[in-house]
Design an enzyme around this catalytic site. Structure first.
Site, PDB file in Angstrom:
ATOM      1  N   HIS A   1       0.879  -1.177   0.000  1.00 57.21           N
ATOM      2  CA  HIS A   1       0.000   0.000   0.000  1.00 57.21           C
ATOM      3  C   HIS A   1       0.913   1.222   0.000  1.00 57.21           C
ATOM      4  O   HIS A   1       2.032   1.182   0.510  1.00 57.21           O
ATOM      5  CB  HIS A   1      -0.942  -0.058   1.206  1.00 57.21           C
ATOM      6  CG  HIS A   1      -2.017  -1.095   1.006  1.00 57.21           C
ATOM      7  ND1 HIS A   1      -3.285  -0.771   0.573  1.00 57.21           N
ATOM      8  CD2 HIS A   1      -1.987  -2.442   1.114  1.00 57.21           C
ATOM      9  CE1 HIS A   1      -3.997  -1.885   0.447  1.00 57.21           C
ATOM     10  NE2 HIS A   1      -3.230  -2.922   0.768  1.00 57.21           N
TER      11      HIS A   1
ATOM     12  N   CYS B   1      -7.634  -1.250   3.200  1.00 56.14           N
ATOM     13  CA  CYS B   1      -8.302  -2.316   3.937  1.00 56.14           C
ATOM     14  C   CYS B   1      -9.244  -1.684   4.943  1.00 56.14           C
ATOM     15  O   CYS B   1      -8.846  -0.807   5.702  1.00 56.14           O
ATOM     16  CB  CYS B   1      -7.271  -3.200   4.654  1.00 56.14           C
ATOM     17  SG  CYS B   1      -8.036  -4.432   5.712  1.00 56.14           S
TER      18      CYS B   1
HETATM   19  P1  HMG Z   1     -16.845 -14.289  12.305  1.00 55.28           P
HETATM   20  O1  HMG Z   1     -17.945 -13.356  12.708  1.00 55.28           O
HETATM   21  O2  HMG Z   1     -15.833 -14.673  13.348  1.00 55.28           O
HETATM   22  O3  HMG Z   1     -17.426 -15.613  11.609  1.00 55.28           O
HETATM   23  O4  HMG Z   1     -16.107 -13.646  11.074  1.00 55.28           O
HETATM   24  P2  HMG Z   1     -18.384 -16.726  12.097  1.00 55.28           P
HETATM   25  O5  HMG Z   1     -17.870 -18.011  11.523  1.00 55.28           O
HETATM   26  O6  HMG Z   1     -18.619 -16.630  13.580  1.00 55.28           O
HETATM   27  O7  HMG Z   1     -19.760 -16.353  11.345  1.00 55.28           O
HETATM   28  C1  HMG Z   1     -20.476 -15.159  11.646  1.00 55.28           C
HETATM   29  C2  HMG Z   1     -21.444 -14.873  10.503  1.00 55.28           C
HETATM   30  O8  HMG Z   1     -20.703 -14.622   9.296  1.00 55.28           O
HETATM   31  C3  HMG Z   1     -22.395 -16.013  10.172  1.00 55.28           C
HETATM   32  O9  HMG Z   1     -23.589 -15.419   9.651  1.00 55.28           O
HETATM   33  C4  HMG Z   1     -21.686 -16.736   9.051  1.00 55.28           C
HETATM   34  O10 HMG Z   1     -22.561 -17.472   8.231  1.00 55.28           O
HETATM   35  C5  HMG Z   1     -21.101 -15.573   8.285  1.00 55.28           C
HETATM   36  P3  HMG Z   1     -24.884 -15.136  10.593  1.00 55.28           P
HETATM   37  O11 HMG Z   1     -25.214 -16.484  11.171  1.00 55.28           O
HETATM   38  O12 HMG Z   1     -24.426 -14.151  11.631  1.00 55.28           O
HETATM   39  O13 HMG Z   1     -25.861 -14.583   9.620  1.00 55.28           O
HETATM   40  N1  HMG Z   1     -19.901 -15.954   7.538  1.00 55.28           N
HETATM   41  C6  HMG Z   1     -19.746 -15.778   6.214  1.00 55.28           C
HETATM   42  N2  HMG Z   1     -20.544 -15.244   5.273  1.00 55.28           N
HETATM   43  C7  HMG Z   1     -20.073 -15.229   4.006  1.00 55.28           C
HETATM   44  N3  HMG Z   1     -18.855 -15.699   3.653  1.00 55.28           N
HETATM   45  C8  HMG Z   1     -18.031 -16.228   4.559  1.00 55.28           C
HETATM   46  C9  HMG Z   1     -18.482 -16.290   5.903  1.00 55.28           C
HETATM   47  N4  HMG Z   1     -17.913 -16.747   7.036  1.00 55.28           N
HETATM   48  C10 HMG Z   1     -18.793 -16.544   8.020  1.00 55.28           C
HETATM   49  N5  HMG Z   1     -16.840 -16.673   4.200  1.00 55.28           N
HETATM   50  C11 HMG Z   1     -14.829 -13.776   9.072  1.00 55.28           C
HETATM   51  C12 HMG Z   1     -14.962 -14.274  10.486  1.00 55.28           C
HETATM   52  C13 HMG Z   1     -13.455 -14.205   8.573  1.00 55.28           C
HETATM   53  C14 HMG Z   1     -15.916 -14.399   8.204  1.00 55.28           C
HETATM   54  C15 HMG Z   1     -14.967 -12.241   9.067  1.00 55.28           C
HETATM   55  O14 HMG Z   1     -14.074 -11.708   9.997  1.00 55.28           O
HETATM   56  C16 HMG Z   1     -14.713 -11.635   7.721  1.00 55.28           C
HETATM   57  O15 HMG Z   1     -15.475 -11.807   6.799  1.00 55.28           O
HETATM   58  N6  HMG Z   1     -13.608 -10.885   7.602  1.00 55.28           N
HETATM   59  C17 HMG Z   1     -13.238 -10.317   6.307  1.00 55.28           C
HETATM   60  C18 HMG Z   1     -12.266  -9.246   6.472  1.00 55.28           C
HETATM   61  C19 HMG Z   1     -11.841  -8.784   5.107  1.00 55.28           C
HETATM   62  O16 HMG Z   1     -12.371  -9.156   4.078  1.00 55.28           O
HETATM   63  N7  HMG Z   1     -10.834  -7.891   5.126  1.00 55.28           N
HETATM   64  C20 HMG Z   1     -10.306  -7.354   3.902  1.00 55.28           C
HETATM   65  C21 HMG Z   1      -9.545  -8.360   3.119  1.00 55.28           C
HETATM   66  S1  HMG Z   1      -7.909  -8.638   3.762  1.00 55.28           S
HETATM   67  C22 HMG Z   1      -6.977  -7.329   3.133  1.00 55.28           C
HETATM   68  O17 HMG Z   1      -7.482  -6.437   2.509  1.00 55.28           O
HETATM   69  C23 HMG Z   1      -5.495  -7.390   3.315  1.00 55.28           C
HETATM   70  C24 HMG Z   1      -4.746  -7.772   2.033  1.00 55.28           C
HETATM   71  O18 HMG Z   1      -5.026  -6.872   0.987  1.00 55.28           O
HETATM   72  C25 HMG Z   1      -3.247  -7.766   2.315  1.00 55.28           C
HETATM   73  C26 HMG Z   1      -2.811  -6.453   3.002  1.00 55.28           C
HETATM   74  O19 HMG Z   1      -2.881  -5.395   2.384  1.00 55.28           O
HETATM   75  O20 HMG Z   1      -2.459  -6.558   4.179  1.00 55.28           O
HETATM   76  C27 HMG Z   1      -5.115  -9.180   1.553  1.00 55.28           C
HETATM   77 MG    MG Z   2      -4.114  -4.982   0.719  1.00 57.39          MG
END
Ligand code: HMG
Ligand code: MG
Length: 304
Positions: A210, A241
Protein backbone atom coordinates in the site's frame (compact mmCIF):
# COMPACT_ATOMS: atom_id res chain seq x y z
CA UNK A 1 24.86 -5.71 -7.98
CA UNK A 2 22.97 -8.62 -9.49
CA UNK A 3 20.80 -8.09 -12.57
CA UNK A 4 17.15 -7.15 -12.12
CA UNK A 5 14.52 -9.64 -13.37
CA UNK A 6 13.86 -9.44 -17.14
CA UNK A 7 10.12 -9.91 -16.67
CA UNK A 8 7.73 -9.17 -13.82
CA UNK A 9 4.29 -10.64 -13.21
CA UNK A 10 1.77 -8.21 -11.73
CA UNK A 11 -1.33 -9.39 -9.91
CA UNK A 12 -4.02 -6.80 -10.45
CA UNK A 13 -5.89 -6.46 -7.16
CA UNK A 14 -7.96 -3.37 -7.98
CA UNK A 15 -11.31 -5.19 -8.32
CA UNK A 16 -10.86 -6.73 -4.84
CA UNK A 17 -8.48 -4.70 -2.66
CA UNK A 18 -9.30 -1.57 -4.63
CA UNK A 19 -13.06 -1.70 -4.43
CA UNK A 20 -13.58 -3.45 -1.07
CA UNK A 21 -13.12 -0.18 0.79
CA UNK A 22 -15.44 1.97 -1.33
CA UNK A 23 -18.12 3.51 0.88
CA UNK A 24 -20.56 4.00 -2.01
CA UNK A 25 -22.06 0.91 -3.64
CA UNK A 26 -20.32 -0.07 -6.88
CA UNK A 27 -22.55 -1.89 -9.37
CA UNK A 28 -21.60 -5.49 -10.14
CA UNK A 29 -21.65 -4.59 -13.84
CA UNK A 30 -18.98 -1.93 -13.19
CA UNK A 31 -16.81 -4.50 -11.38
CA UNK A 32 -17.20 -6.94 -14.26
CA UNK A 33 -16.35 -4.26 -16.81
CA UNK A 34 -13.27 -3.34 -14.78
CA UNK A 35 -12.00 -6.92 -14.93
CA UNK A 36 -12.73 -7.14 -18.65
CA UNK A 37 -10.87 -3.90 -19.35
CA UNK A 38 -7.92 -5.04 -17.25
CA UNK A 39 -7.62 -8.34 -19.08
CA UNK A 40 -7.89 -6.51 -22.41
CA UNK A 41 -4.99 -4.29 -21.25
CA UNK A 42 -2.85 -7.41 -20.77
CA UNK A 43 -3.31 -8.23 -17.07
CA UNK A 44 -2.82 -11.96 -16.68
CA UNK A 45 -3.51 -12.33 -12.95
CA UNK A 46 -6.56 -10.61 -11.53
CA UNK A 47 -7.86 -10.75 -7.96
CA UNK A 48 -11.56 -10.47 -8.62
CA UNK A 49 -13.43 -10.56 -5.31
CA UNK A 50 -13.60 -12.10 -1.85
CA UNK A 51 -15.91 -14.61 -0.21
CA UNK A 52 -16.06 -12.95 3.18
CA UNK A 53 -18.91 -12.03 5.45
CA UNK A 54 -21.10 -9.38 3.78
CA UNK A 55 -21.57 -7.87 7.25
CA UNK A 56 -17.82 -7.29 7.45
CA UNK A 57 -17.24 -6.16 3.87
CA UNK A 58 -20.54 -5.27 2.17
CA UNK A 59 -18.85 -4.21 -1.05
CA UNK A 60 -17.84 -7.83 -1.84
CA UNK A 61 -21.32 -9.29 -1.25
CA UNK A 62 -21.84 -9.67 -5.00
CA UNK A 63 -18.90 -12.10 -5.39
CA UNK A 64 -21.00 -14.81 -7.05
CA UNK A 65 -22.70 -12.42 -9.49
CA UNK A 66 -19.38 -10.89 -10.52
CA UNK A 67 -17.61 -14.22 -11.00
CA UNK A 68 -20.51 -15.64 -13.00
CA UNK A 69 -20.76 -12.62 -15.29
CA UNK A 70 -17.06 -12.58 -16.26
CA UNK A 71 -16.14 -13.45 -19.80
CA UNK A 72 -12.98 -15.26 -18.93
CA UNK A 73 -9.96 -15.30 -21.16
CA UNK A 74 -7.68 -18.29 -21.50
CA UNK A 75 -4.28 -17.59 -19.97
CA UNK A 76 -5.66 -15.30 -17.27
CA UNK A 77 -5.57 -16.44 -13.65
CA UNK A 78 -8.59 -15.31 -11.64
CA UNK A 79 -8.11 -15.34 -7.87
CA UNK A 80 -10.42 -14.74 -4.91
CA UNK A 81 -10.05 -14.38 -1.15
CA UNK A 82 -11.41 -17.13 1.10
CA UNK A 83 -11.01 -16.73 4.88
CA UNK A 84 -12.69 -19.99 5.92
CA UNK A 85 -14.40 -23.14 4.64
CA UNK A 86 -17.70 -21.35 4.14
CA UNK A 87 -15.94 -18.88 1.86
CA UNK A 88 -14.06 -21.61 0.05
CA UNK A 89 -17.20 -23.67 -0.63
CA UNK A 90 -18.95 -20.63 -2.10
CA UNK A 91 -15.85 -19.74 -4.11
CA UNK A 92 -15.39 -23.24 -5.57
CA UNK A 93 -18.88 -23.02 -7.06
CA UNK A 94 -17.52 -20.13 -9.14
CA UNK A 95 -14.35 -21.99 -10.19
CA UNK A 96 -11.52 -19.56 -9.38
CA UNK A 97 -8.02 -20.49 -10.57
CA UNK A 98 -6.48 -19.51 -7.27
CA UNK A 99 -7.63 -18.78 -3.74
CA UNK A 100 -6.01 -16.55 -1.16
CA UNK A 101 -5.99 -17.19 2.58
CA UNK A 102 -5.14 -14.03 4.43
CA UNK A 103 -3.40 -13.95 7.77
CA UNK A 104 -1.27 -11.40 9.56
CA UNK A 105 2.10 -11.09 11.23
CA UNK A 106 0.43 -9.07 13.97
CA UNK A 107 -1.91 -10.66 16.50
CA UNK A 108 -3.94 -7.47 16.92
CA UNK A 109 -4.53 -7.00 13.20
CA UNK A 110 -5.50 -10.66 12.80
CA UNK A 111 -8.21 -10.22 15.42
CA UNK A 112 -9.56 -7.02 13.88
CA UNK A 113 -9.51 -8.31 10.30
CA UNK A 114 -10.64 -11.91 10.60
CA UNK A 115 -11.85 -12.09 14.20
CA UNK A 116 -9.31 -14.62 15.46
CA UNK A 117 -5.67 -14.83 16.53
CA UNK A 118 -2.80 -16.03 14.35
CA UNK A 119 -2.69 -19.67 15.57
CA UNK A 120 -6.45 -20.03 15.23
CA UNK A 121 -6.38 -18.48 11.77
CA UNK A 122 -3.89 -21.10 10.63
CA UNK A 123 -6.16 -23.87 11.97
CA UNK A 124 -9.03 -22.30 9.99
CA UNK A 125 -6.92 -22.09 6.85
CA UNK A 126 -5.64 -25.66 7.06
CA UNK A 127 -8.84 -27.36 5.74
CA UNK A 128 -9.36 -24.50 3.27
CA UNK A 129 -5.92 -25.11 1.77
CA UNK A 130 -6.45 -28.90 1.72
CA UNK A 131 -9.81 -28.61 -0.01
CA UNK A 132 -8.55 -26.08 -2.55
CA UNK A 133 -5.54 -28.23 -3.44
CA UNK A 134 -7.78 -31.30 -3.72
CA UNK A 135 -9.94 -29.33 -6.16
CA UNK A 136 -6.87 -28.45 -8.24
CA UNK A 137 -6.94 -24.77 -7.24
CA UNK A 138 -3.69 -22.93 -6.54
CA UNK A 139 -3.27 -21.51 -3.02
CA UNK A 140 -1.64 -18.21 -2.22
CA UNK A 141 -1.44 -16.52 1.15
CA UNK A 142 -1.25 -12.90 2.13
CA UNK A 143 0.58 -11.97 5.31
CA UNK A 144 -0.63 -8.56 6.41
CA UNK A 145 1.30 -6.08 8.53
CA UNK A 146 4.65 -7.60 7.58
CA UNK A 147 6.50 -4.36 8.26
CA UNK A 148 4.14 -2.47 10.53
CA UNK A 149 0.75 -2.71 12.18
CA UNK A 150 -1.81 0.02 12.85
CA UNK A 151 -2.42 -1.43 16.34
CA UNK A 152 0.92 -2.92 17.37
CA UNK A 153 3.40 -0.61 15.59
CA UNK A 154 6.70 -2.26 14.62
CA UNK A 155 6.54 -5.88 13.45
CA UNK A 156 9.91 -7.66 13.68
CA UNK A 157 11.01 -9.99 10.83
CA UNK A 158 10.99 -12.94 13.26
CA UNK A 159 7.23 -12.54 13.61
CA UNK A 160 6.82 -12.46 9.84
CA UNK A 161 8.88 -15.64 9.50
CA UNK A 162 6.79 -17.37 12.13
CA UNK A 163 3.67 -16.91 9.98
CA UNK A 164 5.55 -17.72 6.75
CA UNK A 165 6.56 -21.05 8.33
CA UNK A 166 3.00 -21.78 9.46
CA UNK A 167 1.61 -21.00 6.00
CA UNK A 168 4.19 -23.25 4.36
CA UNK A 169 3.42 -26.06 6.82
CA UNK A 170 -0.28 -26.12 5.88
CA UNK A 171 0.49 -26.40 2.17
CA UNK A 172 0.25 -22.81 0.91
CA UNK A 173 2.05 -22.60 -2.45
CA UNK A 174 2.73 -18.88 -2.81
CA UNK A 175 3.61 -16.38 -0.14
CA UNK A 176 2.47 -12.76 -0.45
CA UNK A 177 4.12 -10.35 1.95
CA UNK A 178 1.98 -7.29 2.59
CA UNK A 179 2.70 -3.82 3.87
CA UNK A 180 -0.92 -3.14 4.74
CA UNK A 181 -0.43 0.43 5.95
CA UNK A 182 2.44 1.43 3.68
CA UNK A 183 4.95 2.27 6.41
CA UNK A 184 7.72 0.08 5.01
CA UNK A 185 10.96 1.48 3.65
CA UNK A 186 13.36 -0.47 1.41
CA UNK A 187 15.67 -2.11 3.94
CA UNK A 188 12.80 -3.07 6.27
CA UNK A 189 10.88 -4.50 3.33
CA UNK A 190 13.92 -6.48 2.19
CA UNK A 191 14.28 -7.89 5.72
CA UNK A 192 10.66 -9.10 5.66
CA UNK A 193 10.93 -10.50 2.13
CA UNK A 194 14.11 -12.37 3.01
CA UNK A 195 12.17 -14.28 5.67
CA UNK A 196 9.66 -15.43 3.04
CA UNK A 197 12.53 -16.40 0.70
CA UNK A 198 13.91 -18.74 3.36
CA UNK A 199 10.82 -20.96 2.98
CA UNK A 200 9.38 -20.37 -0.52
CA UNK A 201 11.10 -20.42 -3.93
CA UNK A 202 11.64 -16.93 -5.29
CA UNK A 203 9.01 -17.30 -8.02
CA UNK A 204 6.45 -18.03 -5.28
CA UNK A 205 7.09 -14.89 -3.25
CA UNK A 206 5.39 -11.58 -3.96
CA UNK A 207 5.17 -8.10 -2.51
CA UNK A 208 1.91 -6.27 -1.79
CA UNK A 209 2.51 -2.63 -0.99
CA UNK A 210 0.00 0.00 0.00
CA UNK A 211 1.30 3.43 -0.90
CA UNK A 212 0.10 5.39 2.12
CA UNK A 213 3.51 6.97 2.78
CA UNK A 214 4.64 7.09 -0.86
CA UNK A 215 7.27 4.38 -0.39
CA UNK A 216 5.81 1.62 -2.55
CA UNK A 217 7.85 2.19 -5.72
CA UNK A 218 11.07 2.34 -3.72
CA UNK A 219 10.04 -0.86 -1.94
CA UNK A 220 9.32 -2.60 -5.23
CA UNK A 221 12.75 -1.58 -6.51
CA UNK A 222 14.27 -2.99 -3.32
CA UNK A 223 12.47 -6.29 -4.02
CA UNK A 224 13.68 -6.32 -7.64
CA UNK A 225 17.21 -6.06 -6.26
CA UNK A 226 16.52 -9.31 -4.40
CA UNK A 227 15.29 -10.89 -7.66
CA UNK A 228 11.61 -10.87 -6.68
CA UNK A 229 9.45 -10.68 -9.79
CA UNK A 230 5.85 -10.84 -8.54
CA UNK A 231 3.88 -7.87 -7.16
CA UNK A 232 0.27 -7.01 -6.38
CA UNK A 233 -0.83 -3.65 -7.74
CA UNK A 234 -4.13 -1.81 -8.10
CA UNK A 235 -5.27 0.14 -11.14
CA UNK A 236 -5.64 3.88 -10.40
CA UNK A 237 -4.20 3.20 -6.94
CA UNK A 238 -7.65 2.20 -5.71
CA UNK A 239 -8.21 0.78 -2.31
CA UNK A 240 -7.31 0.16 1.27
CA UNK A 241 -8.30 -2.32 3.94
CA UNK A 242 -11.45 -1.54 5.92
CA UNK A 243 -9.71 -2.89 9.04
CA UNK A 244 -6.63 -0.69 8.68
CA UNK A 245 -8.03 2.81 9.13
CA UNK A 246 -6.27 5.52 7.17
CA UNK A 247 -4.46 3.03 4.94
CA UNK A 248 -4.78 4.19 1.34
CA UNK A 249 -4.71 2.11 -1.80
CA UNK A 250 -2.17 -0.26 -3.21
CA UNK A 251 0.57 1.10 -5.35
CA UNK A 252 -1.00 1.99 -8.70
CA UNK A 253 -0.49 -0.56 -11.46
CA UNK A 254 0.30 2.16 -13.99
CA UNK A 255 3.00 3.68 -11.76
CA UNK A 256 4.64 0.26 -11.43
CA UNK A 257 4.31 -0.52 -15.15
CA UNK A 258 5.92 2.84 -15.98
CA UNK A 259 8.80 2.09 -13.61
CA UNK A 260 9.29 -1.45 -14.92
CA UNK A 261 9.10 -0.56 -18.60
CA UNK A 262 11.54 2.28 -17.91
CA UNK A 263 13.92 -0.29 -16.48
CA UNK A 264 13.51 -2.47 -19.58
CA UNK A 265 11.49 -5.06 -17.62
CA UNK A 266 8.60 -6.68 -19.51
CA UNK A 267 5.12 -6.89 -17.97
CA UNK A 268 2.92 -7.80 -20.94
CA UNK A 269 0.70 -4.85 -20.02
CA UNK A 270 -0.28 -2.10 -22.46
CA UNK A 271 0.30 1.09 -20.44
CA UNK A 272 -1.96 3.17 -22.65
CA UNK A 273 -4.94 0.82 -22.26
CA UNK A 274 -4.24 0.55 -18.53
CA UNK A 275 -4.23 4.32 -18.08
CA UNK A 276 -7.51 4.56 -19.97
CA UNK A 277 -8.92 1.96 -17.56
CA UNK A 278 -7.61 3.98 -14.60
CA UNK A 279 -9.36 7.06 -16.00
CA UNK A 280 -12.55 5.12 -16.63
CA UNK A 281 -12.85 3.50 -13.16
CA UNK A 282 -11.96 6.76 -11.44
CA UNK A 283 -14.74 8.44 -13.43
CA UNK A 284 -17.14 5.72 -12.31
CA UNK A 285 -16.18 6.42 -8.70
CA UNK A 286 -16.41 10.18 -9.20
CA UNK A 287 -12.81 11.16 -8.47
CA UNK A 288 -9.52 11.55 -10.31
CA UNK A 289 -7.01 8.67 -10.28
CA UNK A 290 -4.50 9.00 -7.43
CA UNK A 291 -1.74 7.64 -9.61
CA UNK A 292 0.86 10.14 -10.83
CA UNK A 293 1.38 8.29 -14.11
CA UNK A 294 -2.34 8.12 -14.90
CA UNK A 295 -2.77 11.81 -14.15
CA UNK A 296 0.25 12.76 -16.25
CA UNK A 297 -0.65 10.59 -19.24
CA UNK A 298 -4.35 11.47 -19.17
CA UNK A 299 -3.46 15.19 -19.07
CA UNK A 300 -1.07 14.67 -21.99
CA UNK A 301 -3.78 12.90 -23.97
CA UNK A 302 -6.33 15.60 -23.19
CA UNK A 303 -3.88 18.27 -24.39
CA UNK A 304 -3.08 16.43 -27.63
P1 HMG B 1 -16.84 -14.29 12.31
O1 HMG B 1 -17.94 -13.36 12.71
O2 HMG B 1 -15.83 -14.67 13.35
O3 HMG B 1 -17.43 -15.61 11.61
O4 HMG B 1 -16.11 -13.65 11.07
P2 HMG B 1 -18.38 -16.73 12.10
O5 HMG B 1 -17.87 -18.01 11.52
O6 HMG B 1 -18.62 -16.63 13.58
O7 HMG B 1 -19.76 -16.35 11.34
C1 HMG B 1 -20.48 -15.16 11.65
C2 HMG B 1 -21.44 -14.87 10.50
O8 HMG B 1 -20.70 -14.62 9.30
C3 HMG B 1 -22.39 -16.01 10.17
O9 HMG B 1 -23.59 -15.42 9.65
C4 HMG B 1 -21.69 -16.74 9.05
O10 HMG B 1 -22.56 -17.47 8.23
C5 HMG B 1 -21.10 -15.57 8.28
P3 HMG B 1 -24.88 -15.14 10.59
O11 HMG B 1 -25.21 -16.48 11.17
O12 HMG B 1 -24.43 -14.15 11.63
O13 HMG B 1 -25.86 -14.58 9.62
N1 HMG B 1 -19.90 -15.95 7.54
C6 HMG B 1 -19.75 -15.78 6.21
N2 HMG B 1 -20.54 -15.24 5.27
C7 HMG B 1 -20.07 -15.23 4.01
N3 HMG B 1 -18.86 -15.70 3.65
C8 HMG B 1 -18.03 -16.23 4.56
C9 HMG B 1 -18.48 -16.29 5.90
N4 HMG B 1 -17.91 -16.75 7.04
C10 HMG B 1 -18.79 -16.54 8.02
N5 HMG B 1 -16.84 -16.67 4.20
C11 HMG B 1 -14.83 -13.78 9.07
C12 HMG B 1 -14.96 -14.27 10.49
C13 HMG B 1 -13.46 -14.20 8.57
C14 HMG B 1 -15.92 -14.40 8.20
C15 HMG B 1 -14.97 -12.24 9.07
O14 HMG B 1 -14.07 -11.71 10.00
C16 HMG B 1 -14.71 -11.64 7.72
O15 HMG B 1 -15.48 -11.81 6.80
N6 HMG B 1 -13.61 -10.88 7.60
C17 HMG B 1 -13.24 -10.32 6.31
C18 HMG B 1 -12.27 -9.25 6.47
C19 HMG B 1 -11.84 -8.78 5.11
O16 HMG B 1 -12.37 -9.16 4.08
N7 HMG B 1 -10.83 -7.89 5.13
C20 HMG B 1 -10.31 -7.35 3.90
C21 HMG B 1 -9.54 -8.36 3.12
S1 HMG B 1 -7.91 -8.64 3.76
C22 HMG B 1 -6.98 -7.33 3.13
O17 HMG B 1 -7.48 -6.44 2.51
C23 HMG B 1 -5.50 -7.39 3.31
C24 HMG B 1 -4.75 -7.77 2.03
O18 HMG B 1 -5.03 -6.87 0.99
C25 HMG B 1 -3.25 -7.77 2.31
C26 HMG B 1 -2.81 -6.45 3.00
O19 HMG B 1 -2.88 -5.39 2.38
O20 HMG B 1 -2.46 -6.56 4.18
C27 HMG B 1 -5.12 -9.18 1.55
MG1 MG C 1 -4.11 -4.98 0.72
Amino acid sequence: MSALPARVQLVEVGPRDGLQNEAQPVASATKVELVQRLQAAGCREIEVTSYVSPKWVPQMADNHAVMQALQRRPGVRYSVLTPNLKGLEAALADAPDEIVVFGAASEAFSRRNINCGIEESIERFRPVVQAALAAGVKVRCAISCAVGCPYQGEVPPDEVERVVRLMKAIGVQHCGVADTIGVGTPRKVQAAMERALRHFPIEEVSGHFHDTYGQALANIYACLELGIDHFDTSVAGLGGCPYAKGATGNVATEDVVFLLHGLGIATGIDLDALVDTAGWISGQLGRPPVSRVARALLAKKAAA
